[in-house]
Write a protein that holds these residues in place. Structure first.
Motif, PDB file in Angstrom:
ATOM      1  N   LYS A 131      11.862   1.815  -2.922  1.00  0.00           N
ATOM      2  CA  LYS A 131      10.432   2.101  -3.070  1.00  0.00           C
ATOM      3  C   LYS A 131       9.600   0.886  -2.654  1.00  0.00           C
ATOM      4  CE  LYS A 131       6.887   3.461  -6.416  1.00  0.00           C
ATOM      5  NZ  LYS A 131       6.021   2.293  -6.190  1.00  0.00           N
ATOM      6  N   GLY A 132      10.022  -0.299  -3.098  1.00  0.00           N
ATOM      7  CA  GLY A 132       9.270  -1.513  -2.806  1.00  0.00           C
ATOM      8  C   GLY A 132       9.378  -1.988  -1.374  1.00  0.00           C
ATOM      9  N   ILE A 133      10.419  -1.544  -0.663  1.00  0.00           N
ATOM     10  CA  ILE A 133      10.607  -2.007   0.716  1.00  0.00           C
ATOM     11  C   ILE A 133       9.495  -1.495   1.635  1.00  0.00           C
ATOM     12  CG2 ILE A 133      12.012  -0.148   1.745  1.00  0.00           C
ATOM     13  CD1 ILE A 133      13.888  -2.345   2.800  1.00  0.00           C
ATOM     14  N   LEU A 134       8.754  -0.480   1.165  1.00  0.00           N
ATOM     15  CA  LEU A 134       7.616   0.026   1.946  1.00  0.00           C
ATOM     16  C   LEU A 134       6.582  -1.071   2.190  1.00  0.00           C
ATOM     17  CD1 LEU A 134       6.305   2.617   3.184  1.00  0.00           C
ATOM     18  CD2 LEU A 134       5.076   2.871   1.022  1.00  0.00           C
ATOM     19  N   ILE A 135       6.416  -1.985   1.224  1.00  0.00           N
ATOM     20  CA  ILE A 135       5.442  -3.073   1.388  1.00  0.00           C
ATOM     21  C   ILE A 135       5.848  -3.984   2.550  1.00  0.00           C
ATOM     22  CG2 ILE A 135       4.485  -5.156   0.301  1.00  0.00           C
ATOM     23  CD1 ILE A 135       5.464  -2.423  -1.986  1.00  0.00           C
ATOM     24  N   ILE A 136       7.148  -4.100   2.797  1.00  0.00           N
ATOM     25  CA  ILE A 136       7.657  -4.939   3.887  1.00  0.00           C
ATOM     26  C   ILE A 136       7.648  -4.184   5.213  1.00  0.00           C
ATOM     27  CG2 ILE A 136       9.591  -6.374   4.647  1.00  0.00           C
ATOM     28  CD1 ILE A 136       8.278  -7.191   1.931  1.00  0.00           C
ATOM     29  N   GLY A 177      14.018   3.222   7.106  1.00  0.00           N
ATOM     30  CA  GLY A 177      13.708   2.560   5.845  1.00  0.00           C
ATOM     31  C   GLY A 177      12.527   3.202   5.138  1.00  0.00           C
ATOM     32  N   ILE A 178      11.495   3.580   5.904  1.00  0.00           N
ATOM     33  CA  ILE A 178      10.321   4.239   5.314  1.00  0.00           C
ATOM     34  C   ILE A 178      10.697   5.613   4.753  1.00  0.00           C
ATOM     35  CG2 ILE A 178       8.063   5.262   5.845  1.00  0.00           C
ATOM     36  CD1 ILE A 178       7.589   2.942   7.776  1.00  0.00           C
ATOM     37  N   SER A 206      -1.606   4.563  -0.666  1.00  0.00           N
ATOM     38  CA  SER A 206      -2.490   3.397  -0.598  1.00  0.00           C
ATOM     39  C   SER A 206      -1.901   2.321   0.313  1.00  0.00           C
ATOM     40  CB  SER A 206      -2.711   2.811  -2.000  1.00  0.00           C
ATOM     41  OG  SER A 206      -3.459   3.692  -2.811  1.00  0.00           O
ATOM     42  N   ILE A 207      -0.598   2.080   0.180  1.00  0.00           N
ATOM     43  CA  ILE A 207       0.079   1.064   0.999  1.00  0.00           C
ATOM     44  C   ILE A 207       0.052   1.449   2.469  1.00  0.00           C
ATOM     45  CG2 ILE A 207       2.318  -0.018   1.487  1.00  0.00           C
ATOM     46  CD1 ILE A 207       2.839   0.324  -1.609  1.00  0.00           C
ATOM     47  N   LEU A 208       0.295   2.728   2.767  1.00  0.00           N
ATOM     48  CA  LEU A 208       0.271   3.187   4.163  1.00  0.00           C
ATOM     49  C   LEU A 208      -1.138   3.065   4.751  1.00  0.00           C
ATOM     50  CD1 LEU A 208       2.540   6.380   4.112  1.00  0.00           C
ATOM     51  CD2 LEU A 208       3.136   4.075   4.884  1.00  0.00           C
ATOM     52  N   ILE A 209      -2.130   3.464   3.986  1.00  0.00           N
ATOM     53  CA  ILE A 209      -3.526   3.406   4.467  1.00  0.00           C
ATOM     54  C   ILE A 209      -3.947   1.964   4.723  1.00  0.00           C
ATOM     55  CG2 ILE A 209      -5.934   3.789   3.784  1.00  0.00           C
ATOM     56  CD1 ILE A 209      -4.851   6.300   2.245  1.00  0.00           C
ATOM     57  N   THR A 221      -2.800  -8.855   0.986  1.00  0.00           N
ATOM     58  CA  THR A 221      -3.672  -9.481  -0.002  1.00  0.00           C
ATOM     59  C   THR A 221      -4.300  -8.441  -0.929  1.00  0.00           C
ATOM     60  OG1 THR A 221      -4.208 -11.300   1.518  1.00  0.00           O
ATOM     61  CG2 THR A 221      -5.705 -10.952  -0.327  1.00  0.00           C
ATOM     62  N   VAL A 222      -4.821  -7.362  -0.340  1.00  0.00           N
ATOM     63  CA  VAL A 222      -5.455  -6.307  -1.137  1.00  0.00           C
ATOM     64  C   VAL A 222      -4.435  -5.661  -2.069  1.00  0.00           C
ATOM     65  CG1 VAL A 222      -6.633  -4.073  -1.049  1.00  0.00           C
ATOM     66  CG2 VAL A 222      -7.239  -5.865   0.582  1.00  0.00           C
ATOM     67  N   TYR A 223      -3.236  -5.349  -1.519  1.00  0.00           N
ATOM     68  CA  TYR A 223      -2.182  -4.754  -2.358  1.00  0.00           C
ATOM     69  C   TYR A 223      -1.763  -5.712  -3.470  1.00  0.00           C
ATOM     70  CZ  TYR A 223       2.529  -4.134  -4.016  1.00  0.00           C
ATOM     71  OH  TYR A 223       3.626  -4.067  -4.838  1.00  0.00           O
ATOM     72  N   PHE A 224      -1.442  -6.954  -3.092  1.00  0.00           N
ATOM     73  CA  PHE A 224      -0.882  -7.906  -4.038  1.00  0.00           C
ATOM     74  C   PHE A 224      -1.867  -8.248  -5.159  1.00  0.00           C
ATOM     75  CE2 PHE A 224       0.108 -12.375  -5.266  1.00  0.00           C
ATOM     76  CZ  PHE A 224       1.360 -12.139  -5.830  1.00  0.00           C
TER      77      PHE A 224
END
Length: 311
Positions: A131-136, A177-178, A206-209, A221-224
Motif C-alpha cells: 500500500k505504501g509503495i504507491l508513494i514511491i 507495483g501500482i 489523493s496520492i495519485l492526484i 511535501t503535501v502528502y508528508f
C-alpha cells in the motif's frame, strides 16, 4: 475512543482529498505559479518533522522497561543511528536509497492504515508495504525523468542503478507495483468491512492526484506534511489526552517544539554548509531526503521496539 479516532481520521482524509483537488486544479490552471523548494523544506521542518518529535518520550518508556535511568543513552543511540545513516549514504548511496525507499514504503503504509486494522498478522504487514509503495511509484509513473533527476542530486551515480531503472521503465515494473498497491488497498478495505475504512481509498486517490498535477517534490511535501504527519500527530494527541483532542494537540505542540526547533537549526546549518558546493535547490533536496532518511530509520526502530515492549 478508538471509534472517535477513526472518525477524526476519516474527516481528515475527506477534507484533505477535497482541498488537494482544489489546490491541484488551481496549480494546473496557473501553471506559471512556482512554489519554491525552500517553502517545501520549511513545511517539512515545521509540520513533517514534528510528528516524530515525541520520540524521546517513547524512548523513555523503553528505558524504564530496561530499568535504565539515564535518558542521555537514548539520545546518544538515536543520534548515532542518524549519523550512521548519513555516513552510509555518503559511502553507499544507491544501496542506502533503495533500503530507505523499502523502509519508507512500509512505514507510510502502516502509519496511514494501522489505526483501521485490528489484525496484526504478518500478511497485513506485507500489505502495508504494498500500500505504501504507491508513494514511491506514483512520482516515477507520472514524472519519471524529474524523479530520476532527484535521484541524481542525492549522489546516486551508478551505472547498475540506472540500468535497473531502465529495466523497470521498459518492463512495466512500476505499473505492476501500482496494481499490487491497488489490490492491497482493496483487500484491507474489504477485510472486516466498515465504512470508515473508505479512508484507504480517499488516501489512494489523493496520492495519485497529487503526483499527476504536481512536481515530485511538491507532491511528496503535501502528502508528508498534511496527510501522513498530521494523521500521526492526531494519534499522539490522543495518547496525550484521550478525552480531549484539542487539549491533546496543545500538549503535543508544547512537547514537540524543542526537538522540532533543534532539528530545524541543524538543517539550516547543514544547508549553509552545502550551499558552498551546490546550488540552493540541490542543497535543499539533499537536506530533505537524506535528512528524512537519517530520522526515519531510528524513528521506525523505536516504533518497532515500543510495539514489542507493549506486547
Amino acid at each position: 475512543m478508538s471509534n472517535n479516532k477513526k472518525k477524526i481520521n476519516f474527516n481528515h482524509s475527506f477534507i484533505f482529498f477535497f482541498l488537494i483537488n482544489i489546490f491541484c486544479i488551481l496549480s494546473f490552471k496557473f501553471s506559471n505559479l512556482k512554489i519554491s523548494s525552500i517553502l517545501c523544506l520549511l513545511l517539512i521542518l515545521i509540520i513533517g518533522v514534528s510528528h516524530g518529535s515525541l520520540d524521546h518520550i517513547k524512548g523513555k518508556k523503553i528505558l524504564d522497561k530496561l530499568k535504565i535511568q539515564s535518558t542521555y543513552i537514548f539520545y546518544i543511540i538515536y543520534v548515532l543511528i542518524s549519523v550512521m545513516v548519513i555516513v552510509t549514504w555518503m559511502l553507499l548511496p544507491s544501496m542506502t536509497l533503495i533500503l530507505f525507499l523499502i523502509v519508507a514504503s512500509y512505514h507510510f503504509g502502516k502509519e496511514d492504515t494501522d489505526f483501521l486494522i485490528n489484525d496484526k498478522s504478518y500478511l497485513n504487514h506485507l500489505l502495508y508495504f504494498f500500500k505504501g509503495i504507491l508513494i514511491i511509484l506514483a512520482p516515477l509513473y507520472f514524472n519519471f525523468q524529474e524523479t530520476i533527476e532527484i535521484f541524481k542530486l542525492l549522489l546516486i551515480d551508478n551505472e547498475v542503478f540506472y540500468s535497473s531503472l531502465s529495466f523497470i521503465e521498459t518492463n512495466r515494473v512500476i505499473q505492476i507495483g501500482i496494481i499490487c498497491s491497488t489490490l492491497s488497498s482493496i483487500y484491507l478495505f474489504l477485510k472486516n468491512f466498515e465504512i470508515k475504512k473508505f479512508v484507504i481509498f480517499l488516501d489512494y486517490f489523493s496520492i495519485l492526484i497529487l503526483n499527476y498535477y504536481l512536481s515530485p517534490l511538491l507532491a511528496f511535501t503535501v502528502y508528508f506534511c498534511f496527510l501522513h504527519s498530521i494523521r500521526h500527530s492526531i494519534s499522539l494527541a490522543f495518547e496525550l489526552d484521550t478525552y480531549s483532542i484539542t487539549n491533546g494537540f496543545k500538549l503535543f505542540v508544547k512537547k514537540a517544539l524543542p526537538l522540532t526547533i533543534l532539528t530545524a537549526v541543524l538543517c539550516f546549518i547543514a544547508l549553509y554548509m552545502l550551499s558552498n558546493s551546490y546550488n540552493l535547490d540541490s542543497a535543499i533536496l539533499k537536506i530533505i531526503f537524506i535528512g528524512l532518511a537519517s530520522l526515519t530509520f531510528p524513528h521506525i526502530l523505536l516504533e518497532y521496539f515500543l510495539e514489542k515492549n507493549e506486547k
